[in-house]
Design a protein around this motif. Structure first.
Motif, mmCIF file in Angstrom:
data_model
loop_
_atom_site.group_PDB
_atom_site.id
_atom_site.type_symbol
_atom_site.label_atom_id
_atom_site.label_comp_id
_atom_site.label_asym_id
_atom_site.label_seq_id
_atom_site.Cartn_x
_atom_site.Cartn_y
_atom_site.Cartn_z
ATOM 1 N N GLU A 180 0.851 -1.190 0.000
ATOM 2 C CA GLU A 180 0.000 0.000 0.000
ATOM 3 C C GLU A 180 0.888 1.241 0.000
ATOM 4 O OE1 GLU A 180 -3.555 -0.097 -0.155
ATOM 5 O OE2 GLU A 180 -2.855 -2.092 -0.742
ATOM 6 N N THR A 181 0.503 2.234 -0.810
ATOM 7 C CA THR A 181 1.390 3.364 -1.083
ATOM 8 C C THR A 181 0.692 4.688 -0.822
ATOM 9 O OG1 THR A 181 2.543 2.064 -2.770
ATOM 10 C CG2 THR A 181 2.816 4.454 -2.845
ATOM 11 N N LEU A 182 1.384 5.568 -0.114
ATOM 12 C CA LEU A 182 0.910 6.927 0.125
ATOM 13 C C LEU A 182 1.717 7.894 -0.728
ATOM 14 C CD1 LEU A 182 0.556 7.063 4.018
ATOM 15 C CD2 LEU A 182 -1.313 7.280 2.376
ATOM 16 N N VAL A 183 1.031 8.827 -1.361
ATOM 17 C CA VAL A 183 1.713 9.829 -2.182
ATOM 18 C C VAL A 183 1.297 11.217 -1.703
ATOM 19 C CG1 VAL A 183 2.152 10.673 -4.505
ATOM 20 C CG2 VAL A 183 1.647 8.250 -4.152
ATOM 21 N N PHE A 184 2.271 12.029 -1.317
ATOM 22 C CA PHE A 184 2.038 13.428 -0.978
ATOM 23 C C PHE A 184 2.128 14.244 -2.272
ATOM 24 C CE2 PHE A 184 3.265 11.627 3.027
ATOM 25 C CZ PHE A 184 2.639 12.397 4.002
ATOM 26 N N LEU A 185 1.091 15.016 -2.577
ATOM 27 C CA LEU A 185 1.083 15.753 -3.837
ATOM 28 C C LEU A 185 0.221 17.001 -3.761
ATOM 29 C CD1 LEU A 185 -0.964 13.555 -6.373
ATOM 30 C CD2 LEU A 185 -1.430 13.831 -3.958
ATOM 31 N N ARG A 186 0.415 17.909 -4.712
ATOM 32 C CA ARG A 186 -0.314 19.172 -4.777
ATOM 33 C C ARG A 186 -1.677 18.977 -5.440
ATOM 34 N NH1 ARG A 186 3.079 22.815 -1.859
ATOM 35 N NH2 ARG A 186 5.231 22.226 -2.291
ATOM 36 N N HIS B 118 -3.864 0.368 -5.070
ATOM 37 C CA HIS B 118 -3.015 0.387 -3.866
ATOM 38 C C HIS B 118 -2.516 1.793 -3.528
ATOM 39 C CE1 HIS B 118 -2.863 -3.979 -3.627
ATOM 40 N NE2 HIS B 118 -2.587 -4.027 -4.919
ATOM 41 N N ILE B 119 -2.950 2.797 -4.291
ATOM 42 C CA ILE B 119 -2.428 4.156 -4.135
ATOM 43 C C ILE B 119 -3.396 5.024 -3.340
ATOM 44 C CG2 ILE B 119 -1.526 6.180 -5.328
ATOM 45 C CD1 ILE B 119 0.093 3.666 -5.824
ATOM 46 N N HIS B 120 -2.874 5.747 -2.353
ATOM 47 C CA HIS B 120 -3.664 6.662 -1.523
ATOM 48 C C HIS B 120 -2.959 8.011 -1.508
ATOM 49 C CE1 HIS B 120 -5.529 2.918 -0.157
ATOM 50 N NE2 HIS B 120 -4.291 2.465 0.013
ATOM 51 N N PHE B 121 -3.735 9.084 -1.406
ATOM 52 C CA PHE B 121 -3.173 10.415 -1.590
ATOM 53 C C PHE B 121 -3.329 11.300 -0.360
ATOM 54 C CE2 PHE B 121 -4.504 8.980 -5.851
ATOM 55 C CZ PHE B 121 -3.255 8.966 -6.455
ATOM 56 N N VAL B 122 -2.291 12.105 -0.136
ATOM 57 C CA VAL B 122 -2.301 13.138 0.894
ATOM 58 C C VAL B 122 -2.056 14.465 0.184
ATOM 59 C CG1 VAL B 122 -1.284 13.987 3.031
ATOM 60 C CG2 VAL B 122 -1.375 11.522 2.584
ATOM 61 N N LEU B 123 -2.962 15.391 0.345
ATOM 62 C CA LEU B 123 -2.848 16.680 -0.313
ATOM 63 C C LEU B 123 -1.870 17.586 0.424
ATOM 64 C CD1 LEU B 123 -3.954 18.751 -2.431
ATOM 65 C CD2 LEU B 123 -5.627 19.405 -0.688
ATOM 66 N N MET B 124 -0.892 18.107 -0.299
ATOM 67 C CA MET B 124 0.004 19.131 0.226
ATOM 68 C C MET B 124 -0.559 20.485 -0.205
ATOM 69 S SD MET B 124 3.742 17.483 -0.639
ATOM 70 C CE MET B 124 4.657 18.810 0.165
ATOM 71 N N GLU B 125 -1.060 21.252 0.734
ATOM 72 C CA GLU B 125 -1.747 22.484 0.379
ATOM 73 C C GLU B 125 -0.766 23.549 -0.110
ATOM 74 O OE1 GLU B 125 -4.335 23.870 3.434
ATOM 75 O OE2 GLU B 125 -5.369 21.958 3.631
ATOM 76 N N CYS B 126 -1.159 24.230 -1.172
ATOM 77 C CA CYS B 126 -0.411 25.375 -1.682
ATOM 78 C C CYS B 126 -1.108 26.644 -1.190
ATOM 79 C CB CYS B 126 -0.404 25.389 -3.211
ATOM 80 S SG CYS B 126 0.574 24.097 -3.985
ATOM 81 N N GLN C 180 -7.085 11.315 1.250
ATOM 82 C CA GLN C 180 -7.409 10.835 2.588
ATOM 83 C C GLN C 180 -7.179 11.904 3.650
ATOM 84 O OE1 GLN C 180 -5.096 7.330 3.410
ATOM 85 N NE2 GLN C 180 -6.598 5.962 2.456
ATOM 86 N N ALA C 181 -6.235 12.794 3.372
ATOM 87 C CA ALA C 181 -5.871 13.826 4.337
ATOM 88 C C ALA C 181 -5.254 14.996 3.598
ATOM 89 C CB ALA C 181 -4.892 13.277 5.377
ATOM 90 N N ALA C 182 -5.296 16.159 4.236
ATOM 91 C CA ALA C 182 -4.659 17.355 3.687
ATOM 92 C C ALA C 182 -3.685 17.887 4.725
ATOM 93 C CB ALA C 182 -5.692 18.413 3.327
ATOM 94 N N LEU C 183 -2.537 18.336 4.263
ATOM 95 C CA LEU C 183 -1.479 18.763 5.166
ATOM 96 C C LEU C 183 -0.985 20.146 4.759
ATOM 97 C CD1 LEU C 183 0.245 17.521 7.539
ATOM 98 C CD2 LEU C 183 1.961 17.013 5.793
ATOM 99 N N ARG C 184 -0.735 20.982 5.757
ATOM 100 C CA ARG C 184 -0.221 22.320 5.494
ATOM 101 C C ARG C 184 0.903 22.640 6.470
ATOM 102 N NH1 ARG C 184 -4.735 24.831 5.794
ATOM 103 N NH2 ARG C 184 -4.693 26.042 7.721
ATOM 104 N N LEU C 185 2.014 23.120 5.930
ATOM 105 C CA LEU C 185 3.119 23.570 6.764
ATOM 106 C C LEU C 185 2.891 25.036 7.089
ATOM 107 C CD1 LEU C 185 5.916 23.214 8.076
ATOM 108 C CD2 LEU C 185 6.930 23.753 5.835
ATOM 109 N N GLU C 186 2.807 25.346 8.361
ATOM 110 C CA GLU C 186 2.521 26.717 8.784
ATOM 111 C C GLU C 186 3.454 27.102 9.921
ATOM 112 O OE1 GLU C 186 -1.454 28.431 10.601
ATOM 113 O OE2 GLU C 186 -1.643 28.228 8.413
ATOM 114 N N VAL D 55 -6.756 25.416 2.594
ATOM 115 C CA VAL D 55 -6.374 26.677 1.968
ATOM 116 C C VAL D 55 -6.058 26.392 0.499
ATOM 117 C CG1 VAL D 55 -4.638 28.513 1.899
ATOM 118 C CG2 VAL D 55 -5.474 27.663 4.100
ATOM 119 N N TRP D 56 -6.714 27.125 -0.393
ATOM 120 C CA TRP D 56 -6.530 26.916 -1.825
ATOM 121 C C TRP D 56 -5.914 28.156 -2.455
ATOM 122 C CZ3 TRP D 56 -7.450 21.960 -2.214
ATOM 123 C CH2 TRP D 56 -8.486 21.373 -1.496
#
Length: 338
Positions: free
Chosen positions: A90-96, A127-135, A156-162, A191-192
């Motif tokens: 099972e694979t997680l991909v962080f992407l925009r 087998h691919i699951h996604f995590v949104l990296m917010e811009c 599955q989830a959204a992530l933001r570095l703040e 945040v979009w």
């Protein structure tokens, strides 16, 4: 559910995920860039919090995680043909957001573009699951707002570095449980990107008369058919099929599919020596119209997601955005003259 995580907490979360998942995201490879002394930012394994790159666009798209550059389709030995098994974790991909929208375009191409889905793509994709990296703002050359791909779903989830922490919006398991374990409850709203410096206006229709416009002759002189634009594009899916005979046993071999490009010389060569779109300007016309017109007629959305990679990698500085805007202007002029 929303959570606030410290770098240490997010690191512990990734460590736990790594026991059950492969994790991929934007990473930086020092000294591997196109020019001497430059770095390459692309998709690769993520092993720690520090691996994730937030301040740069990747040169290549995440599609090769589930659409490999080279893939064996079958093996043959004498009269026997076997299909390779797939043992994929099972694979997680962080992407925009733009890249997540690009995945939906690839899904339409491989899974909904004929009577049957592409089985090789489908078995990896499940087998691919996604995590949104917010811009919070786009990169130079992005025009995702114009293409309507600045917002996304399917993750599955959204992530933001703040500042010095991470904000996690958990939409499904295991993220909800992990957020409770390693973070503190917090109100987290996505945040979009709301505006790009670059605006692209896609024509609603394209008159067939524009197929012979001098615009394409300009590109015929400039394009060197390197294929960088399409190989870096998150929605391009062209491939060639090769039968490979093993040297140590001519009775055995395999059939592979390998990434290819409609912009590269020889891609459309046919038996008897016939060539389709031998002129490079015609190839660019085909690519552009497929991205912003033909695909939309079939699926209701533009194929291009406005990531800007094609312009960044082109050695001849050919601008996809400028080309589309020029087409729109030509159609507006034609409409006023009608």
């Amino acid at each position: 559910m929303g959570y606030k995580l410290t770098p240490a907490g997010f690191g512990a979360l990734l460590d736990e995920l790594a026991t059950n998942y492969q994790i991929f995201g934007p990473v930086r490879y020092a000294g591997k860039g196109r020019l001497a002394g430059t770095d390459l930012t692309t998709y690769g394994p993520v092993r720690s919090v520090s691996d994730l790159v937030w301040d740069a666009r990747t040169t290549f798209a995440p599609k090769e995680v589930f659409f490999p550059v080279k893939e064996s389709l079958l093996y043959f030995s004498g009269q026997e043909i076997t299909e390779p098994s797939l043992e994929m974790k099972e694979t997680l991909v962080f992407l925009r957001a733009c890249d997540l929208n690009a995945v939906s375009r690839l899904d339409k191409i491989f899974l909904a573009n004929g009577p049957e889905p592409d089985s090789y793509y489908a078995r990896r994709r499940q087998h691919i699951h996604f995590v949104l990296m917010e811009c919070q703002e786009g990169f130079p050359g992005c025009f995702c707002v114009s293409m309507g791909t600045n917002m996304a779903t399917g993750h599955q989830a959204a992530l933001r570095l703040e500042n010095d922490h991470y904000l996690l919006q958990a939409l499904a398991e295991p993220w909800i449980a992990l957020g409770e374990r390693y973070g503190q409850p917090a109100r987290v709203e996505p945040v979009w990107v709301e505006k790009n410096p670059l605006t692209v206006r896609v024509p609603e229709r394209v008159d067939i008369a524009l197929f012979q416009h001098e615009l394409w002759r300009e590109y015929a002189c400039r394009c060197i058919a390197c294929g960088r634009c399409t190989l870096s594009c998150p929605t391009c899916s062209c491939f060639s099929v090769q039968d490979v005979i093993y040297r140590d046993n001519p009775e055995r071999g395999e059939r592979r599919r390998v990434w290819a490009s409609c912009q590269i010389d020889g891609f459309t060569d046919m038996a008897g020596g016939h060539q389709v779109r031998a002129d490079r300007g015609d190839r660019i016309r085909f690519k552009v119209l497929h991205k912003i017109y033909d695909f939309r007629r079939r699926f209701g959305i533009n194929m291009c997601v406005g990531c800007g990679r094609c312009e960044e990698v082109c050695p001849e500085y050919i601008s996809f955005a400028r080309c589309v805007n020029t087409l729109n202007q030509l159609m507006e002029v034609q409409g006023r003259d009608a």
